[in-house]
Design a protein around this motif. Structure first.
Motif, PDB file in Angstrom:
ATOM      1  N   GLN A 169      19.420  96.350  28.664  1.00  0.00           N
ATOM      2  CA  GLN A 169      20.570  96.498  29.824  1.00  0.00           C
ATOM      3  C   GLN A 169      20.626  97.716  30.700  1.00  0.00           C
ATOM      4  O   GLN A 169      21.164  97.661  31.515  1.00  0.00           O
ATOM      5  CB  GLN A 169      21.622  95.871  29.137  1.00  0.00           C
ATOM      6  CG  GLN A 169      21.992  94.576  28.871  1.00  0.00           C
ATOM      7  CD  GLN A 169      23.151  94.411  28.000  1.00  0.00           C
ATOM      8  OE1 GLN A 169      24.405  94.458  28.635  1.00  0.00           O
ATOM      9  NE2 GLN A 169      22.964  93.555  26.908  1.00  0.00           N
ATOM     10  N   LEU A 170      20.156  98.823  29.902  1.00  0.00           N
ATOM     11  CA  LEU A 170      20.123 100.128  30.503  1.00  0.00           C
ATOM     12  C   LEU A 170      18.839 100.322  31.267  1.00  0.00           C
ATOM     13  O   LEU A 170      18.728 101.364  31.784  1.00  0.00           O
ATOM     14  CB  LEU A 170      20.555 101.196  29.415  1.00  0.00           C
ATOM     15  CG  LEU A 170      21.664 101.017  28.739  1.00  0.00           C
ATOM     16  CD1 LEU A 170      21.834 102.152  27.691  1.00  0.00           C
ATOM     17  CD2 LEU A 170      22.733 101.823  30.161  1.00  0.00           C
ATOM     18  N   ASN A 171      17.954  99.357  31.297  1.00  0.00           N
ATOM     19  CA  ASN A 171      16.786  99.119  32.300  1.00  0.00           C
ATOM     20  C   ASN A 171      16.027 100.539  31.945  1.00  0.00           C
ATOM     21  O   ASN A 171      15.269 101.205  32.958  1.00  0.00           O
ATOM     22  CB  ASN A 171      17.336  98.985  33.607  1.00  0.00           C
ATOM     23  CG  ASN A 171      18.035  97.618  33.663  1.00  0.00           C
ATOM     24  OD1 ASN A 171      18.039  96.932  32.947  1.00  0.00           O
ATOM     25  ND2 ASN A 171      18.849  97.648  35.037  1.00  0.00           N
TER      26      ASN A 171
END
Ligand SMILES: *[C@@H]1O[C@H](CO)[C@@H](O)[C@H](O)[C@H]1NC(C)=O
Ligand SMILES: *[C@@H]1O[C@H](CO)[C@@H](O)[C@H](O)[C@H]1NC(C)=O
Ligand SMILES: *[C@@H]1O[C@H](CO)[C@@H](O)[C@H](O)[C@H]1NC(C)=O
Ligand SMILES: *[C@@H]1O[C@H](CO)[C@@H](O)[C@H](O)[C@H]1NC(C)=O
Length: 420
Positions: free
Chosen positions: A72-74
């Motif tokens: 999700q923090l890519n």
């Protein structure tokens, strides 16, 4: 590390049903990825999951394959600044490895610690996925300037203003380490997590705590300002948050006086226009200090390490709780909310009677709440002799891309050699 050559040979088959623009994007990503891998002399410390490499991966593997929060923090670049004395690190260290460093497995660890008789325990960090830089320093008095004496107050600080300055030096010390690593490798971190060696993490640090443009700190334990026991923020916010010593002159210019650590921290963010917010976080600060019980209005509640939490950085120790369930509300409601108070509702908090030393049998109490894996690490540290300690420290040192500190023999000797 994943071999870039292997990814390249896999590419044609996988890319068959993709359109050509996508293939070009993939190839350029892989080329970039390869370039970074080849140009790095020290594989331990270069972030392998750059944004492009990450998007490449997420095209090939649907997002639901691995429920890793890092996703999700890519593919952000994350630095973890870990500071403080290693007093009970055999209890806290493995929880930091499991619940922060391994959760964000592309994060780089920066460790800044004083040399003392517990520093040998830091070798537990050789289990960390990536170690960028370690600095173990011999503590020295921090010179006190007129400006610092005007701005800070010695009250409620166990070692007065010097104690505050030592702590600020410890925290700010991460910045030059992080900056040096960035310059050497030509990138800037997206996020910096700042945490303490004496923090016991009962659950993983979640991705919801990374908020662009806002510095995140825990609620409670705010002593008139902001809880300064943990923080996470983007790079620019973090530079302000970590600059604890160098921003004192600005607080002085703003005419501020009589600040403690927490009020100075709040003022430091406000005067630099860094926005902040609080989020409950699953850690407590393991402390040997003794505090009166029952807890008074300005007293310090000491949580049982086994509390359900999140404890948001409240002080804790392994104990059989003396106050839980319906006892907690009346006790905690008596505390000043803007001082040592911490969230307690819904049976999240159980209290210790911390007026004396840690109780007999605390080891078992700890092992029962921390689980087998952490109990094992505790026993491993306690079983070290000089030879095993030096071997363990050597291994730790080899894993770090950059290392400044005394010899293994000196670090281990301080902790393990019996006084003559
Ligand atoms: C990561 O990417 C997803 C989808 O592309 C996006 O919704 C999300 O906001 C991004 N997260 C961060 C932290 O940039
Ligand atoms: C550093 O990175 C930037 C952009 O990522 C690039 O333009 C520059 O050439 C790089 N410098 C060095 C010395 O590699
Ligand atoms: C961070 O600070 C630098 C230099 O002060 C500035 O150029 C940059 O735009 C800032 N980045 C963000 C995301 O605010
Ligand atoms: C306690 O639990 C209730 C019900 O789940 C919830 O609405 C409330 O926000 C919780 N309070 C705190 C402080 O966590």
């Amino acid at each position: 590390m994943k071999s870039p050559a292997k990814s390249l040979t896999q590419l044609p088959k996988r890319a068959l049903d993709l359109d050509w623009r996508l293939v070009l994007l993939l190839i350029s990503s892989v080329t970039f990825f390869t370039y970074i891998s080849i140009s790095s002399s020290s594989a331990a410390a270069i972030p392998i999951s750059l944004p492009k490499a990450a998007s490449f991966k997420s095209i090939l593997h649907p997002p639901n394959h691995r429920p890793n929060p890092t996703r999700q923090l890519n593919g952000s670049r994350i630095a973890v600044c870990l500071v403080g004395g290693a007093r009970r690190f055999e209890l806290t260290g493995p929880s930091i490895v499991e619940r922060i460093l391994r959760v964000y497995e592309n994060s780089d660890l920066f460790l800044h610690c004083p040399l003392d008789s517990n520093a040998y325990k830091l070798q537990l960090l050789s289990d960390a996925p990536r170690i960028a830089s370690v600095r173990i320093f011999k503590p020295q008095p921090v010179p006190e300037t007129e400006s610092q004496l005007r701005v800070l107050t010695p009250s409620n600080s166990p070692n007065g203003i010097q104690g505050l300055l030592q702590y600020f030096h410890l925290v700010e010390g991460c910045l030059p380490m992080i900056k040096a690593h960035q310059e050497k490798n030509n990138f800037t971190y997206d996020w910096i997590i700042r945490t303490r060696v004496d923090g016991y993490w009962s659950d993983p640090l979640g991705p919801e705590n990374f908020i662009p443009g806002k510095y995140v700190v825990p609620p409670g334990s705010s002593y008139g300002g902001l809880n300064d026991r943990f923080g996470v923020g983007d790079y620019n916010s973090s530079v302000v948050a970590l600059s604890r010593l160098s921003l004192i002159s600005q607080l002085d210019s703003a005419g501020l006086t009589q600040l403690n650590s927490e009020t100075a921290f709040k003022a430091q963010l406000s005067t630099q226009n860094v926005r902040y917010t609080t989020k409950r976080l699953p850690f407590c600060v393991v402390s040997d200090r003794q505090y009166p019980y029952p807890v008074g209005r300005n007293g310090v509640p000491v949580a049982a390490l086994s509390s359900r939490g999140p404890l948001s950085g409240a002080k804790c120790r392994p104990c059989k709780p003396v106050c839980s369930g319906t006892c907690v509300g009346p006790m905690m409601s008596g505390l000043y909310r803007s001082w040592s108070w911490t969230e307690w509702a819904n049976n999240t908090l159980e209290l210790c009677d911390a007026h004396g030393e840690w109780e007999e049998g605390w080891e078992t109490v700890f092992d029962n709440s921390a689980g087998k894996k952490l109990a094992l690490a505790r026993k491993r540290i306690w079983a070290l002799n000089m030879d095993k300690c030096v071997d363990g420290f050597e291994k730790f040192k080899k894993r770090a891309a950059h290392w400044v500190g005394p010899s293994d023999a000196e670090i281990c000797g301080l902790g393990l050699k019996k006084p003559a």
